[in-house]
Write an enzyme that holds these catalytic residues in place. Structure first.
Site, PDB file in Angstrom:
ATOM      1  N   HIS A   1      29.681  33.397  35.825  1.00 14.52           N
ATOM      2  CA  HIS A   1      30.878  32.718  36.300  1.00 14.52           C
ATOM      3  C   HIS A   1      32.101  33.118  35.471  1.00 14.52           C
ATOM      4  O   HIS A   1      32.176  32.812  34.279  1.00 14.52           O
ATOM      5  CB  HIS A   1      30.652  31.212  36.218  1.00 14.52           C
ATOM      6  CG  HIS A   1      31.786  30.377  36.675  1.00 14.52           C
ATOM      7  ND1 HIS A   1      32.488  29.548  35.824  1.00 14.52           N
ATOM      8  CD2 HIS A   1      32.350  30.227  37.900  1.00 14.52           C
ATOM      9  CE1 HIS A   1      33.426  28.915  36.508  1.00 14.52           C
ATOM     10  NE2 HIS A   1      33.373  29.301  37.765  1.00 14.52           N
TER      11      HIS A   1
ATOM     12  N   GLU B   1      31.258  36.520  39.066  1.00 16.34           N
ATOM     13  CA  GLU B   1      32.215  35.798  39.891  1.00 16.34           C
ATOM     14  C   GLU B   1      33.566  35.917  39.226  1.00 16.34           C
ATOM     15  O   GLU B   1      33.670  35.859  37.991  1.00 16.34           O
ATOM     16  CB  GLU B   1      31.792  34.333  40.014  1.00 16.34           C
ATOM     17  CG  GLU B   1      32.655  33.493  40.958  1.00 16.34           C
ATOM     18  CD  GLU B   1      33.812  32.787  40.251  1.00 16.34           C
ATOM     19  OE1 GLU B   1      34.632  32.165  40.942  1.00 16.34           O
ATOM     20  OE2 GLU B   1      33.915  32.882  38.999  1.00 16.34           O
TER      21      GLU B   1
ATOM     22  N   ASP C   1      38.195  35.459  39.956  1.00 17.93           N
ATOM     23  CA  ASP C   1      39.247  34.830  40.756  1.00 17.93           C
ATOM     24  C   ASP C   1      40.424  35.782  40.937  1.00 17.93           C
ATOM     25  O   ASP C   1      40.864  36.404  39.969  1.00 17.93           O
ATOM     26  CB  ASP C   1      39.740  33.566  40.053  1.00 17.93           C
ATOM     27  CG  ASP C   1      38.596  32.624  39.723  1.00 17.93           C
ATOM     28  OD1 ASP C   1      38.112  31.952  40.644  1.00 17.93           O
ATOM     29  OD2 ASP C   1      38.185  32.576  38.539  1.00 17.93           O
TER      30      ASP C   1
ATOM     31  N   HIS D   1      42.197  32.733  36.829  1.00 19.09           N
ATOM     32  CA  HIS D   1      41.817  31.528  37.558  1.00 19.09           C
ATOM     33  C   HIS D   1      42.993  30.610  37.873  1.00 19.09           C
ATOM     34  O   HIS D   1      43.188  30.195  39.010  1.00 19.09           O
ATOM     35  CB  HIS D   1      40.767  30.734  36.775  1.00 19.09           C
ATOM     36  CG  HIS D   1      40.350  29.466  37.452  1.00 19.09           C
ATOM     37  ND1 HIS D   1      41.000  28.255  37.242  1.00 19.09           N
ATOM     38  CD2 HIS D   1      39.366  29.210  38.342  1.00 19.09           C
ATOM     39  CE1 HIS D   1      40.430  27.328  37.981  1.00 19.09           C
ATOM     40  NE2 HIS D   1      39.427  27.882  38.657  1.00 19.09           N
TER      41      HIS D   1
ATOM     42  N   GLU E   1      36.565  35.357  44.448  1.00 23.36           N
ATOM     43  CA  GLU E   1      37.119  34.110  44.967  1.00 23.36           C
ATOM     44  C   GLU E   1      38.621  34.261  45.161  1.00 23.36           C
ATOM     45  O   GLU E   1      39.341  34.599  44.221  1.00 23.36           O
ATOM     46  CB  GLU E   1      36.840  32.926  44.044  1.00 23.36           C
ATOM     47  CG  GLU E   1      37.424  31.631  44.607  1.00 23.36           C
ATOM     48  CD  GLU E   1      37.208  30.402  43.736  1.00 23.36           C
ATOM     49  OE1 GLU E   1      37.926  29.401  43.937  1.00 23.36           O
ATOM     50  OE2 GLU E   1      36.332  30.453  42.856  1.00 23.36           O
TER      51      GLU E   1
ATOM     52  N   LYS F   1      41.978  32.790  45.191  1.00 25.84           N
ATOM     53  CA  LYS F   1      42.582  31.575  44.642  1.00 25.84           C
ATOM     54  C   LYS F   1      43.890  31.268  45.375  1.00 25.84           C
ATOM     55  O   LYS F   1      44.987  31.402  44.831  1.00 25.84           O
ATOM     56  CB  LYS F   1      42.837  31.743  43.140  1.00 25.84           C
ATOM     57  CG  LYS F   1      41.576  31.805  42.310  1.00 25.84           C
ATOM     58  CD  LYS F   1      40.768  30.510  42.385  1.00 25.84           C
ATOM     59  CE  LYS F   1      41.510  29.359  41.772  1.00 25.84           C
ATOM     60  NZ  LYS F   1      40.676  28.112  41.776  1.00 25.84           N
TER      61      LYS F   1
END
Length: 242
Positions: free
Chosen positions: A10, A37, A39, A52, A114, A116
């Site tokens: 993560h 993972e 962002d 993030h 991901e 964001k």
């Protein structure tokens, strides 16, 4: 939980390294994590950057919103010292830098990107990410996830072959209908969902469940009777031996 559960780092090994940095990602690959993972947001001049928070204060020595700073400006900030002095001069990486590095690895590391954009709307974020994935021929190694349902819908309209995943919290009773309508291939959920009756229904419906963010052995073992296929964690080294 399947005996073949995979472990995703993560934001990289963010428990031991500054999150979303090349140091954290490289450390994950060195121990054989199945995936990472990260962002993605967009700088003022349209570059895909890995961070993030919408603001940069927490993880750099700079100030301001990502959207208001050029890539050159963002690269001037230290993204490592906040975590520990040993990581002084780590920089905010671009998505291109991370994916180019992934291509050099000796094994197929999965990259969960991901988007964001649940708080700030980034123009053409979806198109930019998909285009880069195609340019680097990493279609089979990338998963695009988001809390933003409109964004997931847009990804499907752009490219129906890239895997997408719905991010959500808790145990929403309508999640299977939402997933079906968005044409996502997987669910990124908390442990409470994986442990629920709805979680079992989701698995039976063919949706892989990737559970975030599991950081203790107690939480990891609580998933043993679930159908979780992936565990996302800040400490992947704790779980790779299981």
């Amino acid at each position: 939980m399947s005996n073949k559960v995979e472990i995703f780092a993560h934001r990289g090994i963010s428990g031991l390294y500054p999150e979303n940095t090349m140091a954290a990602f490289k450390a994950a690959a060195e121990i054989g994590a199945h995936g990472i993972e990260l962002d993605v947001q967009i700088s003022q001049d349209g570059e895909l950057v890995i961070i993030h928070d919408e603001r940069i204060e927490r993880t750099t020595n700079g100030v301001g919103y990502v959207k208001d700073l050029t890539l050159n400006r963002l690269k001037q900030y230290d993204a490592g010292s906040w975590f520990h002095v040993d990581f002084q001069n780590e920089r905010i990486p671009t998505l291109n830098e991370v994916l180019e590095w992934v291509k050099t690895l000796s094994y197929k590391l999965i990259v969960n990107i991901e988007l964001k954009n649940d708080r700030i709307k980034y123009e053409n974020l979806e198109e930019k990410v998909v285009r880069l994935i195609h340019e680097l021929n990493l279609d089979q190694q990338c998963i695009i996830s988001s809390f933003n349902r409109d964004s997931l819908k847009k990804i499907y309209e752009i490219d129906q072959k890239i895997e997408t995943a719905l991010l959500f919290q808790g145990v929403p009773t309508d999640v299977l209908n939402i997933a079906k309508n968005l044409h996502v291939q997987a669910l990124h959920c908390e442990a409470v969902f994986a442990q629920s009756i709805l979680g079992r229904k989701a698995s039976l419906a063919g949706y892989p469940m990737r559970v975030y963010t599991i950081n203790t052995l107690e939480d990891f073992h609580s998933l043993e009777n679930t159908c979780a296929s992936v565990v996302m964690t800040d400490f992947p080294q704790m779980f790779l031996s299981f």
